[in-house]
Scaffold this active site. Structure first.
Site, PDB file in Angstrom:
ATOM      1  N   LYS A  90       0.867  -1.176   0.000  1.00 21.61           N
ATOM      2  CA  LYS A  90       0.000   0.000   0.000  1.00 21.61           C
ATOM      3  C   LYS A  90       0.899   1.219   0.000  1.00 21.61           C
ATOM      4  O   LYS A  90       2.065   1.142   0.416  1.00 21.61           O
ATOM      5  CB  LYS A  90      -0.856  -0.005   1.270  1.00 21.61           C
ATOM      6  CG  LYS A  90      -2.112   0.835   1.183  1.00 21.61           C
ATOM      7  CD  LYS A  90      -3.311   0.062   0.693  1.00 21.61           C
ATOM      8  CE  LYS A  90      -4.537   0.940   0.630  1.00 21.61           C
ATOM      9  NZ  LYS A  90      -5.733   0.191   0.274  1.00 21.61           N
ATOM     10  N   GLY A 190     -23.590   4.452   5.133  1.00 20.94           N
ATOM     11  CA  GLY A 190     -22.739   5.007   4.078  1.00 20.94           C
ATOM     12  C   GLY A 190     -23.188   4.513   2.715  1.00 20.94           C
ATOM     13  O   GLY A 190     -23.089   3.324   2.413  1.00 20.94           O
ATOM     14  N   VAL A 191     -23.731   5.434   1.917  1.00 25.18           N
ATOM     15  CA  VAL A 191     -24.209   5.029   0.590  1.00 25.18           C
ATOM     16  C   VAL A 191     -23.427   5.773  -0.489  1.00 25.18           C
ATOM     17  O   VAL A 191     -23.984   6.460  -1.338  1.00 25.18           O
ATOM     18  CB  VAL A 191     -25.745   5.205   0.429  1.00 25.18           C
ATOM     19  CG1 VAL A 191     -26.466   4.106   1.172  1.00 25.18           C
ATOM     20  CG2 VAL A 191     -26.212   6.574   0.919  1.00 25.18           C
ATOM     21  N   GLY A 192     -22.105   5.628  -0.404  1.00 22.94           N
ATOM     22  CA  GLY A 192     -21.217   6.140  -1.449  1.00 22.94           C
ATOM     23  C   GLY A 192     -21.139   5.115  -2.564  1.00 22.94           C
ATOM     24  O   GLY A 192     -22.121   4.424  -2.871  1.00 22.94           O
ATOM     25  N   LYS A 193     -19.950   4.961  -3.128  1.00 21.75           N
ATOM     26  CA  LYS A 193     -19.802   4.078  -4.295  1.00 21.75           C
ATOM     27  C   LYS A 193     -20.193   2.638  -3.962  1.00 21.75           C
ATOM     28  O   LYS A 193     -20.957   2.008  -4.687  1.00 21.75           O
ATOM     29  CB  LYS A 193     -18.353   4.134  -4.798  1.00 21.75           C
ATOM     30  CG  LYS A 193     -17.976   5.508  -5.344  1.00 21.75           C
ATOM     31  CD  LYS A 193     -16.616   5.511  -5.999  1.00 21.75           C
ATOM     32  CE  LYS A 193     -15.473   5.403  -5.026  1.00 21.75           C
ATOM     33  NZ  LYS A 193     -15.303   6.562  -4.116  1.00 21.75           N
ATOM     34  N   VAL A 194     -19.676   2.099  -2.857  1.00 13.26           N
ATOM     35  CA  VAL A 194     -19.948   0.697  -2.516  1.00 13.26           C
ATOM     36  C   VAL A 194     -21.365   0.534  -1.948  1.00 13.26           C
ATOM     37  O   VAL A 194     -22.143  -0.317  -2.398  1.00 13.26           O
ATOM     38  CB  VAL A 194     -18.904   0.163  -1.497  1.00 13.26           C
ATOM     39  CG1 VAL A 194     -19.256  -1.252  -1.054  1.00 13.26           C
ATOM     40  CG2 VAL A 194     -17.505   0.190  -2.095  1.00 13.26           C
ATOM     41  N   GLY A 195     -21.691   1.366  -0.942  1.00 11.08           N
ATOM     42  CA  GLY A 195     -22.982   1.223  -0.251  1.00 11.08           C
ATOM     43  C   GLY A 195     -24.163   1.327  -1.207  1.00 11.08           C
ATOM     44  O   GLY A 195     -25.106   0.522  -1.130  1.00 11.08           O
TER      45      GLY A 195
HETATM   46  N1  LIG Z   1     -14.379   1.347  -3.531  1.00 13.32           N
HETATM   47  C1  LIG Z   1     -13.892   0.108  -3.375  1.00 13.32           C
HETATM   48  O1  LIG Z   1     -13.722  -0.650  -4.346  1.00 13.32           O
HETATM   49  C2  LIG Z   1     -13.590  -0.422  -2.005  1.00 13.32           C
HETATM   50  C3  LIG Z   1     -12.949  -1.676  -1.904  1.00 13.32           C
HETATM   51  C4  LIG Z   1     -12.721  -2.224  -0.642  1.00 13.32           C
HETATM   52  C5  LIG Z   1     -13.092  -1.490   0.495  1.00 13.32           C
HETATM   53  N2  LIG Z   1     -13.685  -0.263   0.364  1.00 13.32           N
HETATM   54  C6  LIG Z   1     -14.049   0.452   1.581  1.00 13.32           C
HETATM   55  O2  LIG Z   1     -15.471   0.645   1.587  1.00 13.32           O
HETATM   56  C7  LIG Z   1     -15.796   1.875   2.239  1.00 13.32           C
HETATM   57  C8  LIG Z   1     -16.624   2.744   1.314  1.00 13.32           C
HETATM   58  O3  LIG Z   1     -15.868   2.988   0.132  1.00 13.32           O
HETATM   59  P1  LIG Z   1     -16.499   3.829  -1.067  1.00 13.32           P
HETATM   60  O4  LIG Z   1     -15.592   3.621  -2.222  1.00 13.32           O
HETATM   61  O5  LIG Z   1     -17.961   3.547  -1.198  1.00 13.32           O
HETATM   62  O6  LIG Z   1     -16.290   5.317  -0.499  1.00 13.32           O
HETATM   63  P2  LIG Z   1     -17.203   6.600  -0.763  1.00 13.32           P
HETATM   64  O7  LIG Z   1     -16.396   7.751  -0.274  1.00 13.32           O
HETATM   65  O8  LIG Z   1     -17.728   6.604  -2.149  1.00 13.32           O
HETATM   66  O9  LIG Z   1     -18.464   6.358   0.211  1.00 13.32           O
HETATM   67  C9  LIG Z   1     -18.426   6.456   1.597  1.00 13.32           C
HETATM   68  C10 LIG Z   1     -19.744   7.078   2.065  1.00 13.32           C
HETATM   69  O10 LIG Z   1     -19.792   7.016   3.488  1.00 13.32           O
HETATM   70  C11 LIG Z   1     -20.314   8.253   3.956  1.00 13.32           C
HETATM   71  N3  LIG Z   1     -19.910   8.421   5.344  1.00 13.32           N
HETATM   72  C12 LIG Z   1     -18.717   8.848   5.833  1.00 13.32           C
HETATM   73  N4  LIG Z   1     -18.747   8.853   7.179  1.00 13.32           N
HETATM   74  C13 LIG Z   1     -19.964   8.409   7.543  1.00 13.32           C
HETATM   75  C14 LIG Z   1     -20.595   8.169   8.793  1.00 13.32           C
HETATM   76  N5  LIG Z   1     -19.975   8.419   9.936  1.00 13.32           N
HETATM   77  N6  LIG Z   1     -21.866   7.715   8.797  1.00 13.32           N
HETATM   78  C15 LIG Z   1     -22.506   7.468   7.644  1.00 13.32           C
HETATM   79  N7  LIG Z   1     -21.971   7.678   6.425  1.00 13.32           N
HETATM   80  C16 LIG Z   1     -20.725   8.133   6.381  1.00 13.32           C
HETATM   81  C17 LIG Z   1     -19.773   9.287   2.994  1.00 13.32           C
HETATM   82  O11 LIG Z   1     -20.549  10.480   3.043  1.00 13.32           O
HETATM   83  C18 LIG Z   1     -19.899   8.548   1.666  1.00 13.32           C
HETATM   84  O12 LIG Z   1     -21.154   8.760   1.063  1.00 13.32           O
HETATM   85  C19 LIG Z   1     -14.449   2.484   2.660  1.00 13.32           C
HETATM   86  O13 LIG Z   1     -14.163   2.075   3.974  1.00 13.32           O
HETATM   87  C20 LIG Z   1     -13.451   1.832   1.699  1.00 13.32           C
HETATM   88  O14 LIG Z   1     -12.139   1.807   2.250  1.00 13.32           O
HETATM   89  C21 LIG Z   1     -13.947   0.268  -0.856  1.00 13.32           C
END
Ligand SMILES: NC(=O)c1ccc[n+]([C@@H]2O[C@H](COP(=O)([O-])OP(=O)(O)OC[C@H]3O[C@@H](n4cnc5c(N)ncnc54)[C@H](O)[C@@H]3O)[C@@H](O)[C@H]2O)c1
Length: 368
Positions: A90, A190-195
Site C-alpha cells: 500500500k 454510508g451510501v457512497g460508491k460501494v454502499g
Molecule cells: N471502492 C472500493 O472498491 C472499495 C474496496 C474495498 C473497500 N472499500 C471500503 O469501503 C468503504 C466505502 O468505500 P467507497 O468507495 O464507497 O467510499 P465513498 O467515499 O464513495 O463512500 C463512503 C460514504 O460514506 C459516507 N460516510 C462517511 N462517514 C460516515 C458516517 N460516519 N456515517 C454514515 N456515512 C458516512 C460518505 O458520506 C460517503 O457517502 C471504505 O471504507 C473503503 O475503504 C472500498
C-alpha cells in the site's frame, strides 16, 4: 526504548518485528512537485505486492506511517484470502488531493513506484481515481485500476459491492439456513460508491433497506434511484433500529464497545475496511450472538477486479472469482465453529495458511 517506523523496539539487537513484520518501507520525496509518499510492502511471498495509493492530508508523518503499515498488512491478508498471486502493499501520499494533486506530483510518484522494479503494483484508494492511475502509468509499468479508455477495469466498487452481497448471502445461510436476504431488513451505513451499489443488490434480492449517510447528496442520489429505501438520521439510529443485518460501508472503526452493545442485528457484513475498532471487538460480537463476516474477506471484490486487469481485464472472469466470496465466507464460518474462535480469527488463520503453504513453494528452484 526508541521508536523506529513508529513502532517501539529495543535498542539492542535486531528484532523480527522491527518494521511491524514488513519486508520493505520506502520514503519518497520530490520537493519541487511537493511529493511526499511512503510505500509499504508487507510481503511478497505470494507474488508482487498489490494495493492502492491513499492521498490524504495526514496531520503527521507518524500518522501516515501507521496507516500505510496497517493498510499494507491488511492487503496481504485480503489478497491471500482472495486466492490472488499477490502479496500485500500500500502507499500513502501526504497531502490534500483537492489542492496538492498535480501532474508533476503523480508522475514523480510513478517514477518511485517504477524504481521498485515491480515489487509493488499500485492502484486507486481514498483520494485517488482511475484517471490519476493513467497519469502515474506515464512513468511506471506497475499500475492497475486504470480507466476503461486505457484498457482498465474502471470503478472497482462494482465488484466490491457484489462481493459484499455474496458474503451477506453466506451469512444469511449460516444464520437463517437460506442464502438470501429476502424479507430481511438490512441497515446500510454510508451510501457512497460501494454502499449504493450494495443497496441495489439487496433490493433486487427482496430485502428491505434502511440507510444513513453524513452526506445529504449521497442520500438524495440514492433516493432518486430507489425511492423505497428508508432513511434514518445517523449510525446510532441505524444500529438501534430493528434491523437483521448491519452493513458498515463508510469509514473503518464502526464496530466498537459501544456500538456492539447497542447493535440489534444478528449479522454484520459490509464493505468498509478495518471495521473492528480494536482487538477483542470480534469476541464481544460473538458473545452477543452476532455473526461477523470479516471485512477483508467480503470486500475483496475490488482488488479481485484490479488484479484481473493486470492480465487483461475480463469482467465475467473477475465476477466469477468475486462470486467465490460466498463459499470462502461459509468456509470461514465453518473453521470458526470447528476451532471455537471468532470468524475474524478463523479468517486470519486461513490467510496465513495460504501465505505459508503457497509462499513456501518459491523455495523450489526454477530456471528463469
Ligand atoms: N471502492 C472500493 O472498491 C472499495 C474496496 C474495498 C473497500 N472499500 C471500503 O469501503 C468503504 C466505502 O468505500 P467507497 O468507495 O464507497 O467510499 P465513498 O467515499 O464513495 O463512500 C463512503 C460514504 O460514506 C459516507 N460516510 C462517511 N462517514 C460516515 C458516517 N460516519 N456515517 C454514515 N456515512 C458516512 C460518505 O458520506 C460517503 O457517502 C471504505 O471504507 C473503503 O475503504 C472500498
Amino acid at each position: 526504548m526508541t521508536t523506529v517506523f513508529g513502532l517501539p523496539h529495543k535498542d539492542h539487537g535486531p528484532t523480527p518485528h522491527r518494521m511491524g513484520g514488513h519486508e520493505q518501507v520506502v520514503f519518497c520525496s520530490d520537493e519541487r512537485s511537493g511529493l511526499y509518499a511512503i510505500i509499504a510492502i508487507h510481503d511478497t511471498a505470494l507474488g508482487p505486492s498489490l494495493g492502492g495509493t491513499r492521498f490524504y492530508p495526514y496531520a503527521t508523518e507518524q500518522e501516515a506511517l501507521a496507516d500505510v503499515l496497517n493498510l499494507s498488512r491488511a492487503m496481504a491478508y485480503k489478497n491471500a484470502m482472495a486466492g490472488l498471486d499477490h502479496g500485500g502493499g500500500k502507499a500513502v501520499i501526504i497531502g490534500d488531493p483537492a489542492t496538492d494533486k498535480t501532474e508533476a506530483l503523480l508522475r514523480a510518484y510513478g517514477r518511485f513506484v517504477q524504481s521498485l522494479g515491480g515489487r509493488y503494483i499500485t492502484a486507486c484508494d481514498v483520494g485517488t481515481y482511475s484517471e490519476d492511475m493513467d497519469v502515474v502509468a506515464r512513468e511506471c509499468a506497475y499500475v492497475t485500476g486504470r480507466t476503461v479508455a486505457h484498457g482498465g477495469a474502471g470503478d472497482s466498487s462494482i465488484l466490491t459491492a457484489y462481493g459484499v452481497f455474496q458474503g451477506m448471502r453466506a451469512a444469511a445461510r449460516q444464520v437463517y439456513g437460506v442464502p438470501t436476504l429476502r424479507g430481511r431488513r438490512v441497515g446500510v451505513e454510508g451510501v457512497g460508491k460501494v454502499g449504493a451499489k450494495l443497496v441495489g443488490h439487496l433490493l433486487e434480492d427482496g430485502a428491505e433497506v434502511v440507510v444513513c449517510d453524513v452526506d445529504e447528496r449521497a442520500i438524495a442520489t440514492l433516493r432518486e434511484r430507489h425511492p423505497e429505501v428508508d432513511v434514518v438520521s445517523g449510525t446510532r439510529e441505524l444500529i438501534t433500529s430493528d434491523i437483521d443485518v448491519y452493513a458498515p460501508c463508510a469509514l473503518g472503526g464502526s464496530l466498537n464497545d459501544e456500538s456492539v452493545t447497542q447493535l440489534r442485528a444478528k449479522i454484520v457484513c459490509g464493505g468498509a475496511n478495518n471495521q473492528l475498532a480494536h482487538p477483542g471487538v470480534d469476541k464481544r460480537l460473538a458473545e452477543r450472538g452476532i455473526l461477523y463476516a470479516p471485512d477483508y474477506v467480503v470486500n475483496s471484490g475490488g482488488v479481485i477486479q484490479v488484479a484481473d486487469e493486470i492480465e487483461g481485464f475480463d469482467m465475467e472472469r473477475a465476477r466469477a472469482r468475486a462470486a467465490r466470496i460466498f463459499d470462502t465466507t461459509l468456509k470461514i464460518f465453518a473453521i470458526a465453529g470447528e476451532e471455537g474462535v471468532p470468524p475474524a480469527v478463523a479468517a486470519d488463520r486461513l490467510a496465513e495458511r495460504r501465505m505459508s503453504e503457497v509462499g513456501r513453494l518459491r523455495g523450489i528452484w526454477l530456471q528463469r
